[in-house]
Design an enzyme around this catalytic site. Sequence first.
Site, PDB file in Angstrom:
ATOM      1  CG  HIS A  13      -0.440   0.320   2.515  1.00  0.00           C
ATOM      2  ND1 HIS A  13      -1.223   0.640   3.584  1.00  0.00           N
ATOM      3  CD2 HIS A  13       0.838   0.382   2.966  1.00  0.00           C
ATOM      4  CE1 HIS A  13      -0.456   0.877   4.638  1.00  0.00           C
ATOM      5  NE2 HIS A  13       0.783   0.727   4.293  1.00  0.00           N
ATOM      6  CB  CYS A  32       3.021   4.940   5.372  1.00  0.00           C
ATOM      7  SG  CYS A  32       3.272   3.514   6.445  1.00  0.00           S
ATOM      8  CG  HIS A  38       5.333   0.468   2.601  1.00  0.00           C
ATOM      9  ND1 HIS A  38       4.760   1.664   2.269  1.00  0.00           N
ATOM     10  CD2 HIS A  38       4.725   0.056   3.746  1.00  0.00           C
ATOM     11  CE1 HIS A  38       3.855   1.986   3.176  1.00  0.00           C
ATOM     12  NE2 HIS A  38       3.805   1.025   4.087  1.00  0.00           N
ATOM     13  CG  HIS A  40       2.266  -3.193   6.254  1.00  0.00           C
ATOM     14  ND1 HIS A  40       3.133  -2.824   7.256  1.00  0.00           N
ATOM     15  CD2 HIS A  40       1.933  -2.044   5.619  1.00  0.00           C
ATOM     16  CE1 HIS A  40       3.298  -1.511   7.240  1.00  0.00           C
ATOM     17  NE2 HIS A  40       2.590  -1.000   6.245  1.00  0.00           N
ATOM     18  CG  ASP A  78      -2.446 -13.374   0.167  1.00  0.00           C
ATOM     19  OD1 ASP A  78      -1.608 -12.722   0.824  1.00  0.00           O
ATOM     20  OD2 ASP A  78      -2.267 -14.560  -0.175  1.00  0.00           O
ATOM     21  CG  HIS A  79       0.794 -12.606  -2.629  1.00  0.00           C
ATOM     22  ND1 HIS A  79       0.392 -13.277  -1.500  1.00  0.00           N
ATOM     23  CD2 HIS A  79       2.112 -12.848  -2.754  1.00  0.00           C
ATOM     24  CE1 HIS A  79       1.422 -13.903  -0.981  1.00  0.00           C
ATOM     25  NE2 HIS A  79       2.488 -13.664  -1.710  1.00  0.00           N
ATOM     26  CD  GLU A 123      -0.514  -0.763   8.556  1.00  0.00           C
ATOM     27  OE1 GLU A 123      -1.244  -0.591   7.571  1.00  0.00           O
ATOM     28  OE2 GLU A 123      -0.106   0.163   9.278  1.00  0.00           O
TER      29      GLU A 123
HETATM   30 NI    NI Z   1       2.406   0.987   5.617  1.00  0.00          NI
END
Ligand code: NI
Length: 133
Positions: A13, A32, A38, A40, A78-79, A123
Amino acid sequence: MKVGRRESFNAAHRLFKPEWSDEKNLAVFGKCSNPNYHGHNYVLETWVEGPIDPETGFVIDLKELKSIIREEISDKFDHRNLNLDVAEFKERIPTAENIAVVAWNLLRARLPQHLHLKVRLWETENNIVEYEG
Ligand code: NI
């Protein structure tokens, strides 16, 4: 009685408001808001509360809950790049708070009305949000 299930998903995100300057995005969202995204390793806890069904002994069949979470959350998030790949985040910044709200809405629509739903999204190991409607 409350029953819960934990599922993890990995997603990228970027926290960013296009109408703000780069400086303001950096000031509010810090790293962020890095332009190249990047990732998580998110952990979503889904908690369902209600009476024990005298016929089955379950609040909800956890196999069924698992399938719902797979379809509504894992298959969609996911992914993925949440900003680019998930329609719900086209107009909504994918903060942990907003991801929890979107996940709650998706799951709520699939559960029997008499059951109360709460989600808790990790997160990172240290940052957690919780939402129950
Ligand atoms: Ni983040």
